[in-house]
Scaffold this motif. Structure first.
Motif, short mmCIF file in Angstrom:
data_model
loop_
_atom_site.label_atom_id
_atom_site.label_comp_id
_atom_site.label_asym_id
_atom_site.label_seq_id
_atom_site.Cartn_x
_atom_site.Cartn_y
_atom_site.Cartn_z
N LEU A 408 8.80 0.07 134.17
CA LEU A 408 9.81 0.65 133.29
C LEU A 408 9.51 2.10 132.95
CD1 LEU A 408 12.35 0.08 131.67
CD2 LEU A 408 10.92 -0.78 129.79
N GLY A 409 8.23 2.43 132.76
CA GLY A 409 7.87 3.81 132.44
C GLY A 409 8.23 4.78 133.55
N PRO A 410 7.79 4.52 134.81
CA PRO A 410 8.20 5.43 135.89
C PRO A 410 9.71 5.50 136.05
CG PRO A 410 6.38 4.04 136.61
CD PRO A 410 6.80 3.52 135.26
N LEU A 411 10.40 4.37 135.81
CA LEU A 411 11.87 4.39 135.92
C LEU A 411 12.47 5.30 134.85
CD1 LEU A 411 14.42 3.27 137.27
CD2 LEU A 411 14.36 1.39 135.61
N LEU A 412 11.99 5.18 133.60
CA LEU A 412 12.49 6.05 132.53
C LEU A 412 12.15 7.50 132.82
CD1 LEU A 412 13.75 6.46 129.73
CD2 LEU A 412 11.49 6.05 128.74
N PHE A 413 10.94 7.77 133.32
CA PHE A 413 10.54 9.13 133.68
C PHE A 413 11.48 9.70 134.73
CE2 PHE A 413 8.07 12.32 135.91
CZ PHE A 413 7.35 12.95 134.91
N GLY A 414 11.75 8.90 135.79
CA GLY A 414 12.62 9.37 136.86
C GLY A 414 14.06 9.57 136.39
N ILE A 415 14.59 8.64 135.59
CA ILE A 415 15.96 8.77 135.11
C ILE A 415 16.11 9.98 134.20
CG2 ILE A 415 17.69 7.70 133.60
CD1 ILE A 415 16.88 5.00 134.74
N THR A 416 15.12 10.17 133.32
CA THR A 416 15.19 11.32 132.41
C THR A 416 15.20 12.63 133.19
OG1 THR A 416 13.97 10.08 130.72
CG2 THR A 416 14.09 12.46 130.45
N TYR A 417 14.37 12.71 134.23
CA TYR A 417 14.38 13.93 135.04
C TYR A 417 15.70 14.06 135.80
CZ TYR A 417 13.33 17.43 138.52
OH TYR A 417 13.39 18.54 139.30
N GLN A 418 16.21 12.94 136.31
CA GLN A 418 17.47 13.01 137.05
C GLN A 418 18.61 13.50 136.17
OE1 GLN A 418 18.06 10.63 140.19
NE2 GLN A 418 20.27 10.64 140.23
N LEU A 419 18.62 13.07 134.90
CA LEU A 419 19.71 13.44 133.99
C LEU A 419 19.54 14.85 133.43
CD1 LEU A 419 20.16 10.10 132.00
CD2 LEU A 419 21.59 10.98 133.86
N THR A 420 18.30 15.26 133.20
CA THR A 420 18.08 16.54 132.53
C THR A 420 17.57 17.64 133.46
OG1 THR A 420 15.78 16.05 131.93
CG2 THR A 420 17.51 15.27 130.43
N GLY A 421 16.96 17.25 134.60
CA GLY A 421 16.35 18.24 135.48
C GLY A 421 15.10 18.85 134.89
#
Length: 461
Positions: A408-421
């Motif tokens: 879940l942590g890597p997924l949240l990290f990846g999604i946050t970067y995908q949404l915010t850059g």
């Protein structure tokens, strides 16, 4: 259904000189698997693969910065954390099946060999990651990471068999120390190769690929030692159906039985939930810190290697120091204090300016001082919450649950970067795991939980 119980000798049933010598020989072999596989966690997963695979994905990206695995648009910078997340899901699916096979047959060693050499082979094959082969990199990462998780589950399950209760803390700590020592040693060699790659006549990319492949060769080579010294034991319990046939899906049935039993100990479950949350944050920081340092802060690979080496060295001292604090303040309070330290460290990391190696080293030192102790004290505290006679199955659920949420942590990290850059926003998002874990752990009445589990309550806990 009938049950035929097959009694097997445990590590503490016989303590004559010959048995003790044989046990110690097996323990020394057991230590060497941590020595073998920890290099993958440090050199590959923590230091080299994240930044390198991200650069390979960027080389394959379209003009908008996206790659398209299976036709799915993924920002190149999110590909590595997504692959880590998927590898954990694969591991969670495999662990119950492999664990059931090991318990049913009693033949852990062939399964350990298969998992270890699958992971070592995938890691060695990372030598061929060049150009724009990001899909190959993602596949090898998924295979290696899942294999490492399965192998560690089997490795940990040997501990009750090779050490009586009074020796397990010491034996477990020595294995852990072996792993950190190997990680530090190989990182020093990696740092020399990477910094002096021109002197060795290789490019920077080739130096990274050599470091990745050498970790696989190290893993496979030193795995021979535990395979030669560990021995299989007959299964403690063999279940048969009325007709005498082996039952179907014994692993799933045992897992469900364990979960039903754990419902009778809701305070133990409450601690386990808290651990799952904050440990997910810890694991994500470990796997994504080098990406943050290279991509957001613009730090060199040599700086990242030096920082990880600092973490490896200080983790041992930090764990010993937190152990002393636990003797004074209790394990629960010490863990809560470490979660505050993790939160402050991530907050400080958010504000680090670009190209600030000194600040990054200070953060690495802070992480090292709380890393080993957070996990070691969590495991020891959980051991007090396990009902007597249920140690193996409860720790099996502990291991499975640990891996089960660490996607879940890597997924949240990846999604946050995908949404915010922004990797700063991505690293800050992980604070949620430590804050929520703190709240959940603070609400667990550990003394009552220990008493409810049927164990004596220590003076300091």
């Amino acid at each position: 259904m009938g049950t035929d119980t097959v009694r097997t000798a445990t590590a503490d049933e016989s303590d004559d000189g010959g048995a003790r010598a044989a046990r110690q020989r097996e323990q020394r072999g057991w230590y060497f698997y941590d020595w073998a596989c920890s290099v993958y966690s440090t050199s590959v997963l923590t230091v080299f693969l994240g930044p390198y695979l991200t650069s390979v994905a960027k080389a394959a990206a379209d003009p908008e910065g996206y790659v398209h695995p299976l036709g799915i648009p993924v920002r190149a910078g999110s590909f590595f954390p997504y692959a880590v997340s998927l590898s954990v899901v694969v591991a969670v699916l495999l662990m119950p099946l492999v664990g059931a096979a090991a318990d049913r047959s009693g033949r852990k060693k062939p399964l350990l060999a298969a998992a270890a050499y699958t992971g070592a082979a995938a890691t060695t094959a990372m030598f061929f990651l060049g150009g724009d082969r990001y899909l190959l990199g993602g596949l090898l990462l998924i295979v290696a990471n899942a294999a490492q998780s399965v192998a560690m589950m089997l490795y940990n399950s040997y501990l009750p068999q090779i050490a009586p209760p009074e020796e397990r803390d010491a034996v477990s700590s020595r294995g852990w120390a072996f792993g950190y020592a190997a990680g530090s040693l190989v990182l020093v060699v990696n740092l020399v190769l990477y910094l002096a790659h021109d002197s060795f006549g290789v490019s920077e990319s080739m130096a990274v690929r050599i470091c990745l492949a050498s970790a696989g060769l190290w893993w496979g080579g030193f795995t021979l030692i535990p395979l030669l010294r560990l021995r299989d034991r007959p299964p403690a319990v063999r279940e048969t159906t009325a007709a005498g046939a082996a039952p179907t899906a014994p692993g799933l049935r045992q897992l469900m039985a364990t979960l039903r039993d754990m419902r009778r100990h809701p305070l133990t479950l409450a601690f386990l939930l808290a651990y799952l949350v904050y440990n997910d944050g810890i694991q994500t920081v470990i796997s994504q810190a080098s990406v943050y340092g290279s991509e957001e802060l613009g730090l060199s690979q040599s700086t990242l290697i030096g920082a990880v080496l600092l973490v490896q060295v200080l983790a041992v001292a930090g764990a010993l120091g937190m152990g002393r604090l636990a003797r004074t303040y209790g394990a629960k309070r010490t863990i809560l204090g470490s979660l505050v330290a993790w939160t402050l460290t991530l907050g400080a990391g958010y504000f680090l300016p670009e190209g600030a190696p000194v600040g990054f080293f200070l953060l690495a030192a802070a992480i090292g001082l709380v890393l080993g102790g957070s996990q070691a004290l969590s495991r020891s505290l959980f051991s007090h919450l396990v009902p007597p006679g249920k140690e193996a199955e409860y720790f099996s659920a502990y291991e499975l649950s640990d891996r089960g949420m660490s996607w879940l942590g890597p997924l949240l990290f990846g999604i946050t970067y995908q949404l915010t850059g922004s990797y700063r926003d991505a690293i800050l998002s992980l604070v949620a795991f430590f804050v929520l874990g703190f709240v959940l752990l603070a609400r667990v009445p550990v003394r009552r939980a220990i008493d409810a589990a049927g164990n004596p309550v220590p003076e300091k806990i």
